[in-house]
Design an enzyme around this catalytic site. Sequence first.
Site, PDB file in Angstrom:
ATOM      1  CG  PHE A   1     -11.138  22.479  14.398  1.00 40.27           C
ATOM      2  CD1 PHE A   1     -10.540  21.614  13.493  1.00 40.27           C
ATOM      3  CD2 PHE A   1     -10.820  23.824  14.327  1.00 40.27           C
ATOM      4  CE1 PHE A   1      -9.629  22.085  12.547  1.00 40.27           C
ATOM      5  CE2 PHE A   1      -9.914  24.310  13.390  1.00 40.27           C
ATOM      6  CZ  PHE A   1      -9.320  23.434  12.501  1.00 40.27           C
TER       7      PHE A   1
ATOM      8  CB  ALA B   1      -1.618  29.933  18.678  1.00 41.69           C
TER       9      ALA B   1
ATOM     10  CB  THR C   1     -17.273  25.106  19.768  1.00 43.80           C
ATOM     11  OG1 THR C   1     -16.890  26.468  19.670  1.00 43.80           O
ATOM     12  CG2 THR C   1     -18.792  24.988  19.757  1.00 43.80           C
TER      13      THR C   1
ATOM     14  CB  ILE D   1     -36.717  48.418  13.118  1.00 44.59           C
ATOM     15  CG1 ILE D   1     -36.074  48.902  11.808  1.00 44.59           C
ATOM     16  CG2 ILE D   1     -38.211  48.148  12.917  1.00 44.59           C
ATOM     17  CD1 ILE D   1     -35.988  47.873  10.714  1.00 44.59           C
TER      18      ILE D   1
ATOM     19  N   GLY E   1     -36.716  50.288  18.348  1.00 45.13           N
ATOM     20  CA  GLY E   1     -36.595  51.409  19.283  1.00 45.13           C
ATOM     21  C   GLY E   1     -36.206  50.907  20.668  1.00 45.13           C
TER      22      GLY E   1
ATOM     23  CD  GLU F   1     -15.722  27.696  11.925  1.00 43.65           C
ATOM     24  OE1 GLU F   1     -15.633  27.536  10.707  1.00 43.65           O
ATOM     25  OE2 GLU F   1     -16.505  27.060  12.654  1.00 43.65           O
TER      26      GLU F   1
HETATM   27  N1  COS Z   1      -5.364  25.653   2.188  1.00 43.09           N
HETATM   28  C1  COS Z   1      -4.224  24.921   2.178  1.00 43.09           C
HETATM   29  N2  COS Z   1      -3.027  25.405   2.568  1.00 43.09           N
HETATM   30  C2  COS Z   1      -2.987  26.685   2.987  1.00 43.09           C
HETATM   31  C3  COS Z   1      -4.138  27.504   3.022  1.00 43.09           C
HETATM   32  C4  COS Z   1      -5.362  26.935   2.601  1.00 43.09           C
HETATM   33  N3  COS Z   1      -6.478  27.654   2.597  1.00 43.09           N
HETATM   34  N4  COS Z   1      -3.805  28.721   3.498  1.00 43.09           N
HETATM   35  C5  COS Z   1      -2.484  28.678   3.733  1.00 43.09           C
HETATM   36  N5  COS Z   1      -2.002  27.444   3.414  1.00 43.09           N
HETATM   37  C6  COS Z   1      -0.611  27.022   3.493  1.00 43.09           C
HETATM   38  C7  COS Z   1       0.304  27.981   2.724  1.00 43.09           C
HETATM   39  O1  COS Z   1       0.381  27.610   1.367  1.00 43.09           O
HETATM   40  C8  COS Z   1       1.637  27.819   3.428  1.00 43.09           C
HETATM   41  O2  COS Z   1       2.251  26.653   2.941  1.00 43.09           O
HETATM   42  P1  COS Z   1       3.865  26.439   3.015  1.00 43.09           P
HETATM   43  O3  COS Z   1       4.157  25.996   4.406  1.00 43.09           O
HETATM   44  O4  COS Z   1       4.112  25.347   2.038  1.00 43.09           O
HETATM   45  O5  COS Z   1       4.495  27.735   2.657  1.00 43.09           O
HETATM   46  C9  COS Z   1       1.209  27.534   4.885  1.00 43.09           C
HETATM   47  O6  COS Z   1      -0.161  27.085   4.836  1.00 43.09           O
HETATM   48  C10 COS Z   1       1.282  28.767   5.742  1.00 43.09           C
HETATM   49  O7  COS Z   1       0.484  29.739   5.101  1.00 43.09           O
HETATM   50  P2  COS Z   1       0.715  31.284   5.335  1.00 43.09           P
HETATM   51  O8  COS Z   1       2.154  31.599   5.104  1.00 43.09           O
HETATM   52  O9  COS Z   1      -0.323  32.012   4.565  1.00 43.09           O
HETATM   53  O10 COS Z   1       0.419  31.340   6.905  1.00 43.09           O
HETATM   54  P3  COS Z   1       0.310  32.553   7.859  1.00 43.09           P
HETATM   55  O11 COS Z   1       0.771  32.060   9.172  1.00 43.09           O
HETATM   56  O12 COS Z   1       0.921  33.786   7.308  1.00 43.09           O
HETATM   57  O13 COS Z   1      -1.270  32.885   7.957  1.00 43.09           O
HETATM   58  C11 COS Z   1      -3.626  32.583   8.075  1.00 43.09           C
HETATM   59  C12 COS Z   1      -2.281  32.074   7.602  1.00 43.09           C
HETATM   60  C13 COS Z   1      -3.570  33.931   8.756  1.00 43.09           C
HETATM   61  C14 COS Z   1      -4.535  32.659   6.870  1.00 43.09           C
HETATM   62  C15 COS Z   1      -4.108  31.503   9.056  1.00 43.09           C
HETATM   63  O14 COS Z   1      -3.252  31.461  10.176  1.00 43.09           O
HETATM   64  C16 COS Z   1      -5.529  31.675   9.498  1.00 43.09           C
HETATM   65  O15 COS Z   1      -6.452  31.297   8.783  1.00 43.09           O
HETATM   66  N6  COS Z   1      -5.701  32.205  10.724  1.00 43.09           N
HETATM   67  C17 COS Z   1      -6.986  32.264  11.320  1.00 43.09           C
HETATM   68  C18 COS Z   1      -7.176  31.015  12.105  1.00 43.09           C
HETATM   69  C19 COS Z   1      -8.591  30.799  12.439  1.00 43.09           C
HETATM   70  O16 COS Z   1      -9.487  30.853  11.615  1.00 43.09           O
HETATM   71  N7  COS Z   1      -8.795  30.486  13.707  1.00 43.09           N
HETATM   72  C20 COS Z   1     -10.058  30.140  14.166  1.00 43.09           C
HETATM   73  C21 COS Z   1      -9.863  28.903  14.940  1.00 43.09           C
HETATM   74  S1  COS Z   1     -11.019  27.710  14.689  1.00 43.09           S
HETATM   75  S2  COS Z   1     -12.668  28.401  15.441  1.00 43.09           S
END
Ligand code: COS
Length: 384
Positions: free
Chosen positions: A122, A129, A157, A338, A340, A364
Amino acid sequence: MALDQETFSQMKDAVARFVRERLVPAEDAVEQTNEVPEEIIQEMRELGLFGLSIPEDYGGLGLNMEQECGIIHELCQASLSFRSVIGTTVGIGSQGLVMTGTEEQKQRYLPRLATGEISSSFCLTEPDAGSDAASLRTTAIRDGDEYVINGTKRYITNALRAGMLTVMARTDPDNKGASGVSAFVVDPATPGITIANADDKMGQRGTKTSDVIFEDARVPANTLLGGVEGQGFYTAMKVLDRGRLHLSSVSTGISERILEEALSYAVERKQFGQAIGDFQLVQAMLADSQADLYAGKCMTQDAARRFDTGEQIPMLAACCKMFTTEAAGRIADKAVQIHGGAGYMSEYKVERFYRDVRLLRLYEGTTQIQQLVIGRNMLKSVNG
Ligand code: COS
């Protein structure tokens, strides 16, 4: 989709036996060599572990989420590097394709993923980012019947083992937000794609992460996931919601193993003329860990069941991921305590597990990202 109860119980027993008889005895060799032996990977293929979450129509076992969590909990009672071999194929690497792929895309990859002939990865994270996944910079620009991909993906991964990459890239460079991102299912052998050497890590030796570099990599237009632009970020979020349940069962599985190690040591180790487990302060540490483990197992099972009924679970998945991974950290820390001084020595397994579980709170989605998802969803339920 789900396995019938009897077949599922047999599968679970087979995995528990595999863990006991094959994986636990191989743990030290994996730690020393930083490799999971090929014969063990082959046995994982034969057990059907690569195909746990792939629908039966494409040659997988078609487990539902509750069952997948049950198997992963068993498998993770051995070093986490074994689970990592199948982790991306069962979870985040393949599920975008399962959820939104075209029939032709599914036929191209799912049967070979199900048997473990190929693995998947993935590709979301980039050098700039990580938590802010929507800011990704990799581009995929349409050129006739192809897309040209440029950019770097980081900490991917199993990229070194992969025969299929799910790649999130910006197809609309003028749109800096989530809706400018699309997903692709890409063959890593495509010219212009380089998989870098494996990263050196704190723990989970035997797992492989690396950069994936795209330099004018031309992929056919039919690799656009689902054939629709602009859906890649939403697909990634749905895949991560599901992945967070999978990781919760990773956390409860390894927590159970760590607690077993701590309990055995507490029973065997004698100080002040008796087993240290007879002392109430040691019992308190064991008791806190037992309660953490039980809570984590219950909440993961509940959220997985709800997922299987079609309920929206982003908030619950974040609760599970946050709680179980933090709990794994607490349980590992108490296990070292535990033990030590022995707990700091590589000779004892808890030193290794302590390092291994540190990753759970990071990948994740960090604990802080889970808190953000939970908080936002709570406010949304009030504000609409
Ligand atoms: N399912 C479907 N859609 C989703 C969603 C979900 N769980 N979470 C958010 N969305 C959608 C929102 O509805 C929004 O839609 P619109 O474009 O129509 O407005 C869009 O995605 C953007 O969402 P949001 O405004 O919440 O995005 P942000 O950039 O503020 O943040 C987070 C989103 C922080 C939750 C996200 O970037 C995240 O999960 N980051 C961590 C990434 C991660 O886990 N990385 C690990 C990499 S893989 S090992």
